[in-house]
Scaffold this motif. Sequence first.
Motif, PDB file in Angstrom:
ATOM      1  N   GLY A 174       5.989   2.861  -6.766  1.00 20.74           N
ATOM      2  CA  GLY A 174       5.446   3.432  -7.257  1.00 20.74           C
ATOM      3  C   GLY A 174       3.423   2.554  -7.810  1.00 20.74           C
ATOM      4  O   GLY A 174       2.572   2.911  -9.009  1.00 20.74           O
ATOM      5  N   LEU A 175       3.553   2.706  -6.767  1.00 18.80           N
ATOM      6  CA  LEU A 175       2.030   2.495  -5.466  1.00 18.80           C
ATOM      7  C   LEU A 175       0.678   3.409  -6.657  1.00 18.80           C
ATOM      8  O   LEU A 175       1.611   4.605  -6.109  1.00 18.80           O
ATOM      9  N   PRO A 176      -0.661   3.675  -7.064  1.00 15.93           N
ATOM     10  CA  PRO A 176      -1.632   4.368  -6.851  1.00 15.93           C
ATOM     11  C   PRO A 176      -1.492   4.472  -5.167  1.00 15.93           C
ATOM     12  O   PRO A 176      -1.336   3.829  -4.235  1.00 15.93           O
ATOM     13  N   LEU A 177      -1.830   5.843  -5.146  1.00 15.78           N
ATOM     14  CA  LEU A 177      -2.061   6.619  -3.337  1.00 15.78           C
ATOM     15  C   LEU A 177      -3.178   7.223  -3.106  1.00 15.78           C
ATOM     16  O   LEU A 177      -4.103   7.680  -3.609  1.00 15.78           O
ATOM     17  N   ALA A 178      -4.196   6.655  -1.970  1.00 11.63           N
ATOM     18  CA  ALA A 178      -5.181   7.532  -1.168  1.00 11.63           C
ATOM     19  C   ALA A 178      -4.769   8.871  -0.902  1.00 11.63           C
ATOM     20  O   ALA A 178      -3.914   9.080  -0.441  1.00 11.63           O
ATOM     21  N   VAL A 179      -5.167  10.041  -2.287  1.00  8.59           N
ATOM     22  CA  VAL A 179      -5.430  11.440  -1.426  1.00  8.59           C
ATOM     23  C   VAL A 179      -5.976  12.376  -0.683  1.00  8.59           C
ATOM     24  O   VAL A 179      -7.037  12.280  -1.837  1.00  8.59           O
ATOM     25  N   PRO A 180      -6.120  12.960   0.415  1.00  9.77           N
ATOM     26  CA  PRO A 180      -7.037  13.697   0.595  1.00  9.77           C
ATOM     27  C   PRO A 180      -7.903  14.664  -0.217  1.00  9.77           C
ATOM     28  O   PRO A 180      -7.170  15.581  -1.340  1.00  9.77           O
ATOM     29  N   ALA A 181      -9.192  15.096  -0.479  1.00  9.07           N
ATOM     30  CA  ALA A 181      -9.542  16.247  -1.443  1.00  9.07           C
ATOM     31  C   ALA A 181      -9.178  17.226  -0.919  1.00  9.07           C
ATOM     32  O   ALA A 181      -8.826  17.559   0.489  1.00  9.07           O
ATOM     33  N   GLY A 182      -9.161  17.870  -2.027  1.00  6.73           N
ATOM     34  CA  GLY A 182      -8.592  19.402  -1.217  1.00  6.73           C
ATOM     35  C   GLY A 182      -7.400  20.002  -0.862  1.00  6.73           C
ATOM     36  O   GLY A 182      -6.121  18.860  -1.611  1.00  6.73           O
ATOM     37  N   GLU A 183      -7.244  21.414  -0.504  1.00  8.01           N
ATOM     38  CA  GLU A 183      -5.757  21.631   0.027  1.00  8.01           C
ATOM     39  C   GLU A 183      -4.801  20.217   0.572  1.00  8.01           C
ATOM     40  O   GLU A 183      -6.006  19.745   1.977  1.00  8.01           O
ATOM     41  N   LEU A 184      -3.928  19.842  -0.033  1.00  6.28           N
ATOM     42  CA  LEU A 184      -3.225  19.226   1.254  1.00  6.28           C
ATOM     43  C   LEU A 184      -2.521  19.564   2.005  1.00  6.28           C
ATOM     44  O   LEU A 184      -1.928  19.112   3.548  1.00  6.28           O
ATOM     45  N   ILE A 185      -2.272  20.769   2.264  1.00  3.08           N
ATOM     46  CA  ILE A 185      -0.953  21.794   3.238  1.00  3.08           C
ATOM     47  C   ILE A 185      -2.037  23.270   3.427  1.00  3.08           C
ATOM     48  O   ILE A 185      -2.284  24.115   2.795  1.00  3.08           O
ATOM     49  N   ASN A 186      -2.343  23.251   4.985  1.00  2.00           N
ATOM     50  CA  ASN A 186      -2.993  25.065   5.639  1.00  2.00           C
ATOM     51  C   ASN A 186      -2.220  24.944   6.322  1.00  2.00           C
ATOM     52  O   ASN A 186      -0.973  24.950   6.980  1.00  2.00           O
ATOM     53  N   MET A 246      -4.715  -6.193   4.856  1.00  2.00           N
ATOM     54  CA  MET A 246      -3.182  -5.139   4.745  1.00  2.00           C
ATOM     55  C   MET A 246      -3.202  -5.547   3.329  1.00  2.00           C
ATOM     56  O   MET A 246      -1.662  -5.150   2.792  1.00  2.00           O
ATOM     57  N   VAL A 247      -3.857  -6.175   2.119  1.00  2.00           N
ATOM     58  CA  VAL A 247      -3.646  -6.394   0.647  1.00  2.00           C
ATOM     59  C   VAL A 247      -3.365  -4.733  -0.037  1.00  2.00           C
ATOM     60  O   VAL A 247      -4.117  -4.421   0.359  1.00  2.00           O
ATOM     61  N   VAL A 248      -2.623  -4.507  -1.325  1.00  2.00           N
ATOM     62  CA  VAL A 248      -2.738  -2.758  -1.302  1.00  2.00           C
ATOM     63  C   VAL A 248      -3.609  -3.041  -2.493  1.00  2.00           C
ATOM     64  O   VAL A 248      -3.687  -3.755  -3.700  1.00  2.00           O
ATOM     65  N   VAL A 249      -4.389  -2.244  -2.190  1.00  4.49           N
ATOM     66  CA  VAL A 249      -5.284  -1.613  -3.043  1.00  4.49           C
ATOM     67  C   VAL A 249      -5.327  -0.415  -3.735  1.00  4.49           C
ATOM     68  O   VAL A 249      -4.990   0.444  -3.961  1.00  4.49           O
ATOM     69  N   ASP A 250      -6.280  -0.349  -4.703  1.00  6.66           N
ATOM     70  CA  ASP A 250      -6.448   0.821  -5.666  1.00  6.66           C
ATOM     71  C   ASP A 250      -7.188   1.602  -5.218  1.00  6.66           C
ATOM     72  O   ASP A 250      -8.194   1.261  -5.066  1.00  6.66           O
ATOM     73  N   PRO A 251      -6.818   2.534  -4.875  1.00  2.00           N
ATOM     74  CA  PRO A 251      -8.361   3.095  -4.118  1.00  2.00           C
ATOM     75  C   PRO A 251      -9.512   3.510  -5.080  1.00  2.00           C
ATOM     76  O   PRO A 251     -10.428   3.810  -4.596  1.00  2.00           O
ATOM     77  N   ALA A 252      -8.898   4.013  -6.009  1.00  2.00           N
ATOM     78  CA  ALA A 252     -10.115   4.315  -7.146  1.00  2.00           C
ATOM     79  C   ALA A 252     -11.311   3.512  -7.008  1.00  2.00           C
ATOM     80  O   ALA A 252     -12.465   3.347  -7.835  1.00  2.00           O
ATOM     81  N   THR A 253     -10.287   1.481  -7.024  1.00  2.00           N
ATOM     82  CA  THR A 253     -11.338   0.808  -7.383  1.00  2.00           C
ATOM     83  C   THR A 253     -11.930  -0.019  -6.063  1.00  2.00           C
ATOM     84  O   THR A 253     -12.356  -1.221  -6.347  1.00  2.00           O
ATOM     85  N   GLY A 254     -10.905   0.210  -5.361  1.00  2.00           N
ATOM     86  CA  GLY A 254     -10.819  -0.907  -4.174  1.00  2.00           C
ATOM     87  C   GLY A 254      -9.583  -2.363  -4.152  1.00  2.00           C
ATOM     88  O   GLY A 254     -10.602  -3.709  -3.850  1.00  2.00           O
ATOM     89  N   GLN A 255      -9.461  -2.482  -5.949  1.00  2.00           N
ATOM     90  CA  GLN A 255      -9.221  -3.849  -5.831  1.00  2.00           C
ATOM     91  C   GLN A 255      -7.846  -3.980  -5.911  1.00  2.00           C
ATOM     92  O   GLN A 255      -6.379  -3.050  -5.928  1.00  2.00           O
ATOM     93  N   PRO A 256      -6.912  -5.728  -5.028  1.00  2.00           N
ATOM     94  CA  PRO A 256      -5.599  -5.279  -5.781  1.00  2.00           C
ATOM     95  C   PRO A 256      -4.569  -4.900  -6.365  1.00  2.00           C
ATOM     96  O   PRO A 256      -4.935  -5.546  -7.657  1.00  2.00           O
ATOM     97  N   VAL A 257      -3.659  -4.172  -6.741  1.00  2.00           N
ATOM     98  CA  VAL A 257      -2.635  -3.345  -7.292  1.00  2.00           C
ATOM     99  C   VAL A 257      -1.870  -4.552  -7.735  1.00  2.00           C
ATOM    100  O   VAL A 257      -1.843  -5.234  -8.918  1.00  2.00           O
ATOM    101  N   HIS A 258      -1.643  -5.834  -6.799  1.00  2.00           N
ATOM    102  CA  HIS A 258      -0.536  -6.739  -7.471  1.00  2.00           C
ATOM    103  C   HIS A 258      -1.691  -7.764  -6.086  1.00  2.00           C
ATOM    104  O   HIS A 258      -1.689  -7.732  -5.144  1.00  2.00           O
ATOM    105  N   ASP A 259      -1.279  -8.995  -6.945  1.00  2.00           N
ATOM    106  CA  ASP A 259      -2.305 -10.261  -5.717  1.00  2.00           C
ATOM    107  C   ASP A 259      -1.716 -10.002  -5.188  1.00  2.00           C
ATOM    108  O   ASP A 259      -1.995 -11.413  -4.290  1.00  2.00           O
TER     109      ASP A 259
END
Length: 436
Positions: free
Chosen positions: A347-359, A379-392
């Motif tokens: 259930g990790l947060p994802l980095a998602v491109p802006a705009g339409e996902l499929i063209n 390669m530590v998983v981070v929240d794309p909104a904050t840049g902070q680790p989701v889990h340490d």
Amino acid sequence: MRDVVVIGAGLSGLLAAIRLRRAGLAVTMVHKGRGGLQLGQGTIDLLGYRPDRVARPLDELDDFLAVPHRDNDITHPYAHIGVDAIREGAEYLAELLGEGFLMGDPAVNVALPTAIGALRPTALYQPSMAEGVISLDPATPGALHDGSKLVVVGIREFKDFTPELIAGNLERTELPAGGHLQARAAWVSFPARKGEVDSTGLNIARALDDPNRRGALVRQLKKLVEHGETIALPAVLGDEDPGAFADIRRQVGSPLFEIPVPPPSVPGMRLNDELIRHAKRERVEIILGSKVTGADATDGHLDAAVVGTSGHDTHLKARTFLLAAGGFESGTLELDSYQKLSETILGLPLAVPAGELINDTWAGQQPLFRAGVATNDDMVVVDPATGQPVHDNLWAAGGVLAGAQRWDEKTGDGIAVASAVRAADAIISNLAGGQR
């Protein structure tokens, strides 16, 4: 307590597990099925296109990353990993498997014929493909060149390889250094099992594992090959016997190479099975056919991976965790009918491109496939909104990483091996520092 739980058994998961175990850590690898190696070509692609064909992938990496649309609003994994880790990952894999399974130079791409008669760039390839190598770099001569004679041989019982198509397209294709091949088509008969008229590539490969069966194929090849010709066959020349190809080549007495065919990939399975054997020799604990369905976490720290097992859930406790379960192709990333993207395991947060996902550009970039898990340079998983680790204590590697359209760039294998080595080394360093 386990030191590391690795989730996934594809190229990145296997390589990381072996490296972690060789560092003396207690490693458990859990996976729901075979990894993606069986879907590939059995080669290691580091960077094939940018968008033109790449001759020296490591030298051209900076220019590739500088193209604005490549990383745009999501950083490409290679920008985190760096050229040194890419080289180290490829060299580590090649050294681990040895020249009986992989050869070539990570710094230099070559071109190999495909099952439609095109030329595909790659960095590392199997010995059974070596006599089909075409040079992309003037300093690296290839086995095939202007004027080389080729006979493309189909097996009548195998339907996924059409020699007339391949030979015709290869003759029409100009070689990277100029000139053309001379190619013709031919057929042989080799039923994998008595009376079988529609054999799978894997069944044929397993039949050719038997030295007593090879003579039937060898005799036909020797009759049809002409002086000065190189023989091209579908990549079915042995599965579990690493000496099958060399034995067939020796008996035929003419240059001979394999062309990869659609999945399941026999060359990919060879690499996968050898990595599994290495993992078992290193005493990696492997939990087969089990899906991770979630995790126990407290205060930004993962305590256990929850595995769905018969009758009850199993909680695999560990000090650290590595998510290497692939992306959309494995179901780790999912897009539902409401256009909601999710990571289905933790259930990790994802980095998602802006705009339409499929063209509607069928052969162009599809932003959807650049979505994935974000990480920092270790390669530590981070929240794309904050840049902070989701889990340490959570790292990620391979196809789950955001920022790349792997098949279009031919970067998937490079991302897998480089991120696996980078993540494994970061975990080793972290645990040596006394992480809780």
